[in-house]
Design a protein around this motif. Structure first.
Motif, short mmCIF file in Angstrom:
data_model
loop_
_atom_site.label_atom_id
_atom_site.label_comp_id
_atom_site.label_asym_id
_atom_site.label_seq_id
_atom_site.Cartn_x
_atom_site.Cartn_y
_atom_site.Cartn_z
N MET A 3 -66.19 88.85 -85.55
CA MET A 3 -66.97 89.34 -84.25
C MET A 3 -68.24 88.46 -84.18
O MET A 3 -68.62 87.79 -82.78
CB MET A 3 -67.39 91.17 -83.53
CG MET A 3 -65.92 91.06 -83.95
SD MET A 3 -65.69 91.19 -82.37
CE MET A 3 -66.10 91.77 -80.96
N LEU A 4 -68.76 88.68 -84.89
CA LEU A 4 -70.13 87.74 -85.50
C LEU A 4 -69.91 86.10 -85.31
O LEU A 4 -70.56 85.31 -84.35
CB LEU A 4 -70.79 87.81 -86.52
CG LEU A 4 -71.98 89.62 -86.39
CD1 LEU A 4 -72.15 90.24 -88.11
CD2 LEU A 4 -72.87 89.39 -85.23
N GLY A 5 -68.35 85.58 -85.48
CA GLY A 5 -68.85 84.47 -84.61
C GLY A 5 -68.18 83.78 -84.02
O GLY A 5 -67.99 82.48 -83.69
N LEU A 6 -68.35 85.43 -82.94
CA LEU A 6 -67.62 84.64 -81.22
C LEU A 6 -69.49 84.39 -80.75
O LEU A 6 -69.00 84.27 -79.41
CB LEU A 6 -67.04 85.82 -80.71
CG LEU A 6 -65.64 85.67 -81.23
CD1 LEU A 6 -64.76 87.12 -80.80
CD2 LEU A 6 -64.88 84.60 -80.96
N GLY A 7 -70.34 84.82 -82.24
CA GLY A 7 -71.07 83.73 -81.04
C GLY A 7 -71.63 85.16 -79.68
O GLY A 7 -71.83 86.68 -80.23
N LEU A 8 -72.28 85.08 -79.15
CA LEU A 8 -72.86 86.04 -78.29
C LEU A 8 -72.07 87.09 -77.98
O LEU A 8 -72.51 87.97 -77.49
CB LEU A 8 -73.99 85.68 -76.99
CG LEU A 8 -75.07 84.63 -77.70
CD1 LEU A 8 -75.78 84.46 -76.22
CD2 LEU A 8 -76.22 85.57 -78.18
N PHE A 51 -79.27 95.39 -88.40
CA PHE A 51 -78.57 94.09 -89.07
C PHE A 51 -79.47 92.75 -87.95
O PHE A 51 -79.43 91.80 -88.73
CB PHE A 51 -77.30 94.18 -89.69
CG PHE A 51 -76.52 93.63 -89.70
CD1 PHE A 51 -77.15 93.36 -91.50
CD2 PHE A 51 -75.98 92.29 -89.64
CE1 PHE A 51 -75.88 91.78 -91.94
CE2 PHE A 51 -75.24 91.70 -89.63
CZ PHE A 51 -75.32 90.90 -91.09
N LEU A 52 -79.01 93.04 -86.64
CA LEU A 52 -78.98 91.80 -86.12
C LEU A 52 -80.30 91.37 -86.32
O LEU A 52 -80.41 89.87 -86.18
CB LEU A 52 -78.93 91.83 -84.11
CG LEU A 52 -76.87 92.66 -84.25
CD1 LEU A 52 -76.66 92.72 -83.17
CD2 LEU A 52 -75.91 90.94 -84.86
N GLY A 53 -81.84 92.28 -85.95
CA GLY A 53 -82.66 91.14 -86.16
C GLY A 53 -83.33 90.93 -87.29
O GLY A 53 -83.88 90.13 -87.18
N MET A 54 -82.53 90.68 -88.80
CA MET A 54 -83.02 90.67 -89.56
C MET A 54 -82.31 89.43 -89.71
O MET A 54 -82.58 88.41 -90.85
CB MET A 54 -82.75 91.52 -90.91
CG MET A 54 -82.96 93.26 -90.97
SD MET A 54 -82.68 94.29 -92.18
CE MET A 54 -83.87 95.69 -92.22
N THR A 55 -80.57 89.81 -89.33
CA THR A 55 -79.88 88.30 -90.15
C THR A 55 -79.49 87.05 -88.97
O THR A 55 -79.25 85.94 -89.47
CB THR A 55 -78.80 88.73 -90.72
OG1 THR A 55 -77.93 89.89 -89.52
CG2 THR A 55 -79.05 89.19 -91.71
N ARG A 56 -79.81 87.65 -87.54
CA ARG A 56 -78.95 86.80 -86.52
C ARG A 56 -79.93 86.17 -85.60
O ARG A 56 -80.08 85.28 -84.54
CB ARG A 56 -78.41 87.09 -85.89
CG ARG A 56 -77.39 87.66 -86.71
CD ARG A 56 -76.47 86.47 -87.57
NE ARG A 56 -75.17 86.52 -87.52
CZ ARG A 56 -73.77 86.12 -88.45
NH1 ARG A 56 -74.12 84.83 -86.94
NH2 ARG A 56 -73.30 86.42 -88.90
N SER A 57 -81.83 86.04 -85.99
CA SER A 57 -83.15 86.27 -85.11
C SER A 57 -83.78 85.50 -85.98
O SER A 57 -85.22 85.47 -86.21
CB SER A 57 -83.11 87.61 -84.89
OG SER A 57 -82.24 88.06 -83.40
N PRO A 58 -83.78 83.94 -86.06
CA PRO A 58 -84.38 83.14 -86.94
C PRO A 58 -85.95 83.09 -86.09
O PRO A 58 -86.22 82.15 -86.46
CB PRO A 58 -83.76 81.92 -86.67
CG PRO A 58 -83.09 81.81 -85.74
CD PRO A 58 -82.89 83.75 -85.22
N ASP A 59 -86.11 82.57 -84.39
CA ASP A 59 -87.36 82.68 -84.15
C ASP A 59 -87.27 83.84 -82.41
O ASP A 59 -85.83 84.38 -82.20
CB ASP A 59 -87.51 81.46 -83.19
CG ASP A 59 -85.94 80.91 -82.55
OD1 ASP A 59 -85.70 81.50 -81.55
OD2 ASP A 59 -86.26 79.91 -82.90
N LEU A 60 -88.47 84.34 -81.77
CA LEU A 60 -88.06 84.69 -81.00
C LEU A 60 -87.23 84.81 -79.41
O LEU A 60 -86.63 85.17 -78.90
CB LEU A 60 -89.72 84.88 -80.64
CG LEU A 60 -90.36 85.84 -81.49
CD1 LEU A 60 -92.23 85.80 -80.81
CD2 LEU A 60 -90.57 87.53 -81.44
N ALA A 61 -87.04 83.24 -79.41
CA ALA A 61 -86.20 83.31 -78.41
C ALA A 61 -84.73 83.79 -79.03
O ALA A 61 -84.00 83.88 -77.63
CB ALA A 61 -86.21 81.35 -77.58
N THR A 62 -83.77 83.71 -80.55
CA THR A 62 -83.09 84.00 -80.02
C THR A 62 -83.25 85.56 -79.76
O THR A 62 -81.95 86.05 -79.83
CB THR A 62 -82.45 83.61 -81.65
OG1 THR A 62 -82.78 82.16 -81.47
CG2 THR A 62 -80.98 84.13 -81.88
#
Length: 205
Positions: free
Chosen positions: A8-13, A37-48
């Protein structure tokens, strides 16, 4: 991560929105765990982080509208009977459901908003909103606002600890610690709920 979650994560947004939608249908993992989990591992910056907030809020709100539509089909009597029979299996006490039913009749916008901050209730109370045939637009807007606030808090909490290097053991430990702290806070808030929420007792005529 498990293979379905990885897929599911591989499908992006789109996959992230689907995860948020699915969590509303069957809360496994619970939303706070998923969002942390998403905030820790899928958010490299504030825009993301902002994009993740939009995707997860869309998925959450859509899931609530799905249950709203189910409530429309069931009607009040069958929805009440369904919760009375199966509610204990999803940690939704019938007394809690009945209390929110009274609150919905008094102020459905406020009840829809508050429901988004109560674990389990936030998943299944839209059934009640649909069964009572509450106006869909105010319900959707209150749900959207509540889901935005809920998702923002957990995504930011996860984002603030994104330096874990994606070590799954470290991530899991931090998620568990945050969840335990939040659940203890929620229990205290419910204990003193009369300070911030009117008593969910029988409406006085």
């Amino acid at each position: 991560m498990t293979d379905p979650l990885s897929a599911m994560l591989g499908l992006g947004l789109f996959g992230i929105a689907c995860l948020a939608f699915t969590e509303k249908i069957l809360p496994a993992p619970p939303s706070h765990v998923l969002l942390l989990f998403l905030g820790m591992t899928r958010s490299p910056d504030l825009a993301t982080l902002c994009v993740l907030l939009a995707a997860t809020t869309f998925g959450s709100t859509t899931g609530c509208l799905f249950w709203y539509a189910m409530g429309l089909r069931l009607g009040p009597a069958r929805a009440d009977a369904l919760v009375g029979r199966f509610g204990r299996y999803i940690f939704l006490r019938h007394a809690t459901y009945a209390g929110f039913a009274r609150a919905y009749r008094r102020n459905h916008v406020r009840a829809s908003l508050v429901a988004q901050f109560v674990p389990t209730v936030r998943n299944y109370l839209p059934i009640l909103a649909g069964a009572l045939r509450l106006p869909v637009l105010p319900f959707a807007l209150a749900t959207l606002f509540g889901a935005t606030l809920w998702n923002t808090g957990f995504l930011i909490a996860g984002y603030s600890m994104r330096d874990s290097g994606h070590d799954l053991l470290v991530v899991a430990f931090r998620i568990i610690a945050i969840v335990v702290l939040l659940e203890m806070t929620a229990l205290l808030a419910l204990r003193y709920r009369r300070l911030w929420w009117p008593r969910l007792g029988p409406a006085r005529g």
